[in-house]
Design a protein around this motif. Sequence first.
Motif, short mmCIF file in Angstrom:
data_model
loop_
_atom_site.label_atom_id
_atom_site.label_comp_id
_atom_site.label_asym_id
_atom_site.label_seq_id
_atom_site.Cartn_x
_atom_site.Cartn_y
_atom_site.Cartn_z
N LYS A 118 0.83 -1.20 0.00
CA LYS A 118 0.00 0.00 0.00
C LYS A 118 0.87 1.26 0.00
N GLY A 119 1.94 1.21 0.80
CA GLY A 119 2.84 2.37 0.84
C GLY A 119 3.49 2.64 -0.52
N ARG A 120 3.86 1.58 -1.20
CA ARG A 120 4.48 1.75 -2.51
C ARG A 120 3.49 2.30 -3.53
N VAL A 121 2.22 1.80 -3.45
CA VAL A 121 1.19 2.32 -4.36
C VAL A 121 0.94 3.79 -4.10
N SER A 122 0.87 4.15 -2.80
CA SER A 122 0.64 5.57 -2.46
C SER A 122 1.78 6.44 -2.98
N GLU A 123 2.99 5.94 -2.85
CA GLU A 123 4.15 6.69 -3.33
C GLU A 123 4.10 6.86 -4.85
N CYS A 124 3.65 5.81 -5.52
CA CYS A 124 3.52 5.86 -6.99
C CYS A 124 2.46 6.87 -7.41
N GLN A 125 1.32 6.85 -6.69
CA GLN A 125 0.25 7.80 -6.99
C GLN A 125 0.73 9.24 -6.79
N LYS A 126 1.49 9.43 -5.73
CA LYS A 126 2.00 10.78 -5.47
C LYS A 126 2.93 11.23 -6.60
N ARG A 127 3.77 10.31 -7.09
CA ARG A 127 4.68 10.64 -8.18
C ARG A 127 3.90 11.00 -9.44
N VAL A 128 2.84 10.24 -9.71
CA VAL A 128 2.00 10.52 -10.89
C VAL A 128 1.32 11.87 -10.75
N ASN A 129 0.80 12.15 -9.57
CA ASN A 129 0.13 13.45 -9.35
C ASN A 129 1.11 14.60 -9.53
N ASP A 130 2.34 14.39 -9.06
CA ASP A 130 3.35 15.43 -9.24
C ASP A 130 3.64 15.67 -10.73
N LEU A 131 3.70 14.60 -11.48
CA LEU A 131 3.94 14.72 -12.93
C LEU A 131 2.78 15.43 -13.62
N LEU A 132 1.56 15.10 -13.18
CA LEU A 132 0.39 15.76 -13.78
C LEU A 132 0.39 17.25 -13.46
N ASP A 133 0.73 17.57 -12.21
CA ASP A 133 0.80 18.99 -11.85
C ASP A 133 1.85 19.72 -12.68
N LEU A 134 2.97 19.06 -12.88
CA LEU A 134 4.03 19.67 -13.69
C LEU A 134 3.57 19.89 -15.13
N GLN A 135 2.83 18.91 -15.65
CA GLN A 135 2.32 19.05 -17.02
C GLN A 135 1.32 20.17 -17.13
N LEU A 136 0.45 20.30 -16.12
CA LEU A 136 -0.54 21.37 -16.14
C LEU A 136 0.13 22.73 -16.11
N CYS A 137 1.16 22.83 -15.31
CA CYS A 137 1.87 24.11 -15.24
C CYS A 137 2.51 24.46 -16.60
#
Length: 662
Positions: free
Chosen positions: A84-103
């Motif tokens: 679960k911790g690894r999945v959460s970390e992966c989701q956070k990385r994806v969200n960060d990438l999406l935020d970067l793309q939006l910017c």
Amino acid sequence: MNSLSNIQEQYQRLNLEEIRITEKLDLLMGQQCDIEAKLRNVSLLVPRLKSVKSDAKHLSGMIHFTCTLAENVSAKVRELDIAKGRVSECQKRVNDLLDLQLCREGPTVDSSLVLLHEAQAQLCKVLQQKFDEAVRDTDAASVERFFKIFPLLNMHEEGISKFGSYLAAQLKEKTQKSLRQADGESTSVRANVYFADTLTVLLESVARIIEIHQPLVETYYGPGRLLQVVEYLQPECDKQANQILVEFRRSRQLDKQIHLVSENDLEVGITEEQTRDLRMNEFEKLLQNKTGINRAVQELLGHYIMLERYFLVESVSKAVAMDTAVEGSLTSSIVDDVFFLVKKSIRRSLTSCSIDSICAVINNACTLLEEDYALVFQQQCKLGFPSGYLDLTQAYNAIQSSLQQGSIRLQPSDTEKTKANFLTALNNIETSIECIETLDKNVSHEIQINLGSTMMSRDQEKIKSCLAGFQTSKSKFRHLLDFGHEQLKSSAIKPRIKPWVDQLLSVNHVIDEEEFSCYEAQDPFIQELNLHLDGFMSGFKDSLTVNNYQTLIGTLTSQVAQQFEKVIFKTAFNRLGALQLDKEIRALITYLSTTTTWTIRDRFTRLTQIVTILNIETLAEISEYWGPNAGTVTWRLTPQEVRQILMLRTDFRADEIKRLKL
């Protein structure tokens, strides 16, 4: 101690000390039976220690197995937490990438987000529609497949709500189907318990649903979500269970049965209610949670206890009314009948696994034994044992007297019937004590087997307090048995013993050598007394249980010893007469010892001490038996009584006896 007054004072103090010690020893001897009884009770506990040891080993094995299982589950939970911790970390990385793309993209991202939200809403709508269609088509596989998708769209609550409602609807449908089937089985073998069967189906269905779907819910929705599903099931379970109970009360006319019910119908109701109690008890253990249905169950439990008590009271009343002598038995039918009914009632309550109902039934049973059942024997004992004619000599004299008066008023048939009823009542009481002891032992054992591993400390205290009622009942019957033997003593023993022993007054005990030899050749008293006693006891031997017969002999022995003392104090003796009395007492003790397995010599202690004092050759010889030279002998005579006994010797001077220092 140079003066006479000091010596007398010390002498009085020693006398008082001796009396105190004698009384204390008498008290200790009187407690011998109680101490022996307690030791026997302690010895009875030894076999139970083996059972406790076996249960402890079994419990240790279960704890070891549970510990191993818990460690395995904990290991898997830790693995899930890591994943679960690894999945959460992966989701956070994806969200960060999406935020970067939006910017980076700027205004075009807004339009994309709107499109994504619309797609999400459309997808949620389609998912709900498909789930509802699968429910309508009763497609269980599709229902589970769509149920797994809800958490992927972050719709945990919606998925739990729809799935819980779906399971509740299934539960309702299955229960209604069982009720409809039950209505059509009024002539089947299970007709008497079909409402209990329906409730069983309901509760087992809930348990099966929880057991089957627990892995599904906790795997896709996370730990702890199963409780939310149960929150949807529980109200429907309460609703359906209450409907079953309402239908049961209506169909069985339960309220009417409480007031007016026959034994057969009552037993049907009792069986079905205790079956329901068992199912509800199992269901509560599964959920570990108090539910709304408990109120209805507690109400029915109160009805069950009332019906059980009514059944027991009515059945015992019938057993009393139908009480008859049993051929070849010393007891009547009432004992076996009543204790069969009590045992059946208590065992039926044990199958419900409800501590409160078990205690209530046991308390009702003890109350019935102490009041209704014991009252039967109490009334018989109060009637007393008819004085009647217990030996041929008295019967012959009575007939002769009646003939001289011109009428015979004897009614031997009625008298013998009354005697037989009284003796049977004594046997019934003594056998009832044994039955209560056996019932106490068996009930305790069955409770430990059926409930021992599941009872809390509070429940154990309840059971312990409840089982103490058997000891109270046993004590009540022991008092009743003592009362019966007192009646027998006053009516049959005392009136016979006095004239037989008083014959000693007609035998001269101031005799010479020639008379002593004649007495030795042809006994003038003791042989006839033993014949009277033998005839008296033979009239009871085949009519009383072993313990009752032994008690009778003990009472008879005590009365003979007491009457002998009274007669001796009215008789004069010389040295040879005292020797003759010693022979008579020894012959009496020897004969009575052969009639019983109990010890009786302690009942003749005072009498043998009286004979010992009468047989001293000179007054100076008393110092060899009395005082510091008494050794281990515990004298039960007071100094005043010793002087009175010595006064019976015609060859001792009164003034010398008074000067004796005792």
